[in-house]
Design a protein around this motif. Sequence first.
Motif, PDB file in Angstrom:
ATOM      1  N   ALA A   1      49.331  18.420  45.926  1.00 45.53           N
ATOM      2  CA  ALA A   1      50.031  19.441  47.030  1.00 45.53           C
ATOM      3  C   ALA A   1      50.947  18.860  47.841  1.00 45.53           C
ATOM      4  O   ALA A   1      52.258  19.383  47.741  1.00 45.53           O
ATOM      5  CB  ALA A   1      49.010  20.441  47.472  1.00 45.53           C
ATOM      6  N   SER A   2      50.677  17.653  48.713  1.00 42.85           N
ATOM      7  CA  SER A   2      51.616  17.312  49.478  1.00 42.85           C
ATOM      8  C   SER A   2      52.876  16.740  48.715  1.00 42.85           C
ATOM      9  O   SER A   2      53.943  16.940  49.375  1.00 42.85           O
ATOM     10  CB  SER A   2      50.976  16.089  50.464  1.00 42.85           C
ATOM     11  N   PHE A   3      52.802  15.961  47.847  1.00 47.22           N
ATOM     12  CA  PHE A   3      53.886  15.604  47.025  1.00 47.22           C
ATOM     13  C   PHE A   3      54.720  16.812  46.355  1.00 47.22           C
ATOM     14  O   PHE A   3      56.078  16.856  46.716  1.00 47.22           O
ATOM     15  CB  PHE A   3      53.437  14.589  46.001  1.00 47.22           C
ATOM     16  N   ILE A   4      54.177  17.683  45.627  1.00 48.57           N
ATOM     17  CA  ILE A   4      54.839  18.583  44.940  1.00 48.57           C
ATOM     18  C   ILE A   4      55.284  19.587  46.003  1.00 48.57           C
ATOM     19  O   ILE A   4      56.643  20.251  45.907  1.00 48.57           O
ATOM     20  CB  ILE A   4      53.901  19.590  44.202  1.00 48.57           C
ATOM     21  N   ALA A   5      54.816  19.886  47.169  1.00 49.74           N
ATOM     22  CA  ALA A   5      55.165  20.831  48.314  1.00 49.74           C
ATOM     23  C   ALA A   5      56.540  20.059  49.098  1.00 49.74           C
ATOM     24  O   ALA A   5      57.522  20.728  49.060  1.00 49.74           O
ATOM     25  CB  ALA A   5      54.266  20.925  49.407  1.00 49.74           C
ATOM     26  N   TRP A   6      56.535  18.840  49.153  1.00 46.83           N
ATOM     27  CA  TRP A   6      57.791  18.020  49.503  1.00 46.83           C
ATOM     28  C   TRP A   6      58.876  17.950  48.686  1.00 46.83           C
ATOM     29  O   TRP A   6      59.961  18.513  49.153  1.00 46.83           O
ATOM     30  CB  TRP A   6      57.069  16.514  49.786  1.00 46.83           C
ATOM     31  N   ARG A   7      58.574  17.871  47.465  1.00 45.79           N
ATOM     32  CA  ARG A   7      59.705  17.818  46.472  1.00 45.79           C
ATOM     33  C   ARG A   7      60.205  19.422  46.462  1.00 45.79           C
ATOM     34  O   ARG A   7      61.624  19.574  46.205  1.00 45.79           O
ATOM     35  CB  ARG A   7      59.202  17.529  45.140  1.00 45.79           C
ATOM     36  N   MET A   8      59.526  20.446  46.145  1.00 47.31           N
ATOM     37  CA  MET A   8      59.719  21.728  46.185  1.00 47.31           C
ATOM     38  C   MET A   8      60.533  22.088  47.380  1.00 47.31           C
ATOM     39  O   MET A   8      61.486  22.936  47.312  1.00 47.31           O
ATOM     40  CB  MET A   8      58.551  22.697  45.975  1.00 47.31           C
ATOM     41  N   ALA A   9      60.345  21.452  48.701  1.00 42.00           N
ATOM     42  CA  ALA A   9      60.850  22.127  49.824  1.00 42.00           C
ATOM     43  C   ALA A   9      62.106  21.130  49.846  1.00 42.00           C
ATOM     44  O   ALA A   9      62.910  21.895  50.624  1.00 42.00           O
ATOM     45  CB  ALA A   9      59.941  21.687  51.015  1.00 42.00           C
TER      46      ALA A   9
ATOM     47  N   GLY B   1      65.490  27.518  38.053  1.00 40.02           N
ATOM     48  CA  GLY B   1      64.158  27.746  37.810  1.00 40.02           C
ATOM     49  C   GLY B   1      63.203  27.358  38.770  1.00 40.02           C
ATOM     50  O   GLY B   1      62.028  27.339  38.705  1.00 40.02           O
ATOM     51  N   LYS B   2      63.670  26.962  40.147  1.00 38.44           N
ATOM     52  CA  LYS B   2      62.733  26.798  41.007  1.00 38.44           C
ATOM     53  C   LYS B   2      62.043  28.036  41.405  1.00 38.44           C
ATOM     54  O   LYS B   2      60.688  27.647  41.573  1.00 38.44           O
ATOM     55  CB  LYS B   2      63.440  26.397  42.358  1.00 38.44           C
ATOM     56  N   SER B   3      62.290  29.047  41.342  1.00 38.25           N
ATOM     57  CA  SER B   3      61.552  30.308  41.825  1.00 38.25           C
ATOM     58  C   SER B   3      60.479  30.528  40.746  1.00 38.25           C
ATOM     59  O   SER B   3      59.413  30.766  41.200  1.00 38.25           O
ATOM     60  CB  SER B   3      62.072  31.450  41.955  1.00 38.25           C
ATOM     61  N   LEU B   4      60.642  30.211  39.410  1.00 41.37           N
ATOM     62  CA  LEU B   4      59.685  30.385  38.598  1.00 41.37           C
ATOM     63  C   LEU B   4      58.769  29.422  38.719  1.00 41.37           C
ATOM     64  O   LEU B   4      57.488  29.406  38.514  1.00 41.37           O
ATOM     65  CB  LEU B   4      60.279  30.109  37.025  1.00 41.37           C
ATOM     66  N   VAL B   5      58.915  27.981  38.876  1.00 42.19           N
ATOM     67  CA  VAL B   5      58.017  27.116  39.145  1.00 42.19           C
ATOM     68  C   VAL B   5      57.174  27.035  40.156  1.00 42.19           C
ATOM     69  O   VAL B   5      55.749  27.161  40.208  1.00 42.19           O
ATOM     70  CB  VAL B   5      58.851  25.573  39.210  1.00 42.19           C
ATOM     71  N   ASP B   6      57.586  27.612  41.354  1.00 44.50           N
ATOM     72  CA  ASP B   6      57.084  28.030  42.388  1.00 44.50           C
ATOM     73  C   ASP B   6      56.036  28.858  42.276  1.00 44.50           C
ATOM     74  O   ASP B   6      54.609  29.137  42.644  1.00 44.50           O
ATOM     75  CB  ASP B   6      57.946  28.615  43.615  1.00 44.50           C
ATOM     76  N   ALA B   7      56.468  30.153  41.359  1.00 45.87           N
ATOM     77  CA  ALA B   7      55.295  31.250  40.995  1.00 45.87           C
ATOM     78  C   ALA B   7      54.320  30.898  39.988  1.00 45.87           C
ATOM     79  O   ALA B   7      53.089  31.105  40.520  1.00 45.87           O
ATOM     80  CB  ALA B   7      56.378  32.371  40.389  1.00 45.87           C
ATOM     81  N   VAL B   8      54.639  29.857  39.296  1.00 43.10           N
ATOM     82  CA  VAL B   8      53.596  29.194  38.540  1.00 43.10           C
ATOM     83  C   VAL B   8      52.646  28.482  39.373  1.00 43.10           C
ATOM     84  O   VAL B   8      51.384  28.593  39.163  1.00 43.10           O
ATOM     85  CB  VAL B   8      54.067  28.344  37.185  1.00 43.10           C
TER      86      VAL B   8
END
Length: 222
Positions: free
Chosen positions: A28-36, A42-49
Motif C-alpha cells: 500500500a505504501s508503494f502503490i499509494a506513493w506512485r498513485m499520489a 485511467g488513474k481514476s479507474l485504477v484507484d476505484a479498483v
Amino acid sequence: MDWPTFFEPIALSIQVSLIASVLVLLAASFIAWRMAKTRFFGKSLVDAVLMLPLVLPPTVIGFVLLVAFGRRSWLGKLYESLFGGPIIFTWEAAVIAASVVAFPLAYRTMKAGFEGIDAALENSARVCGASEWQVFRYITFPLAFRSVTTGYILGFARGLGEFGATLMIAGNIPGRTQTIPTAIYVAMDGGSMRMAWLWSGSMMVLSLIMLLVVNRLTKETD
C-alpha cells in the motif's frame, strides 16, 4: 475455563493480522506513493479498483479468493507444488483474506498523506541534485510517516476483525484457522454466550487500543 482454547483464536488472529498488515504496508505504501505522485490515463479507474474491497461484501471477496486460490487455479497449483499442499483452509489463506480487506483502508490513508506533501519541497531537492530515491527517503517518506503509520495500524485493526472472507477461504478449524470473529460466531451458534462475550471483549479491547494510537497520531499532525 479452558484457557488454551480461549487464547488460541486470539493468538492466531494477532499472528494473521501482523503478517497481513506488514504485507499491506509494503504494497500500500508503494502503490499509494506512485498513485499520489503520477498522472496517467485511467488513474481514476485504477484507484476505484484498488478501493473496491472496501465496499464489496466479504462473501464476494471470499468467493473471488476461493476461485483465485482454489486447487484448480494456477495460483493454487503453484502454491501446492511449492509447499506440498493446498492453501485453502490454512492460516496462510486467512492472511490473504485479511490482506485483501485491509489494503483499501491502508492505501486510502497513506495516499492522502503523500498527496498532502508540498511538491515544491520535493522539486527543490531535485533542483539541488537529489535523486528520486533521496527525495523519497529524506523528504517524501518522513513527511508522510504518520499517515503511513496510521494506515498500517488501521490495516492491522481491519484484518483483525475480518470474518466473511476468512470463513470462506480459510474455514473455521479450531487451533488452525479459527480467528476471534469465527470463534465468536461458533460460540453464539452453540449457545456458549460466556465465551462469545469474552472473545468479543478481547476484540473490543484490541480495537480500542488501535484507535487510541491512531487518534494520538492524528492529533500530532494537527
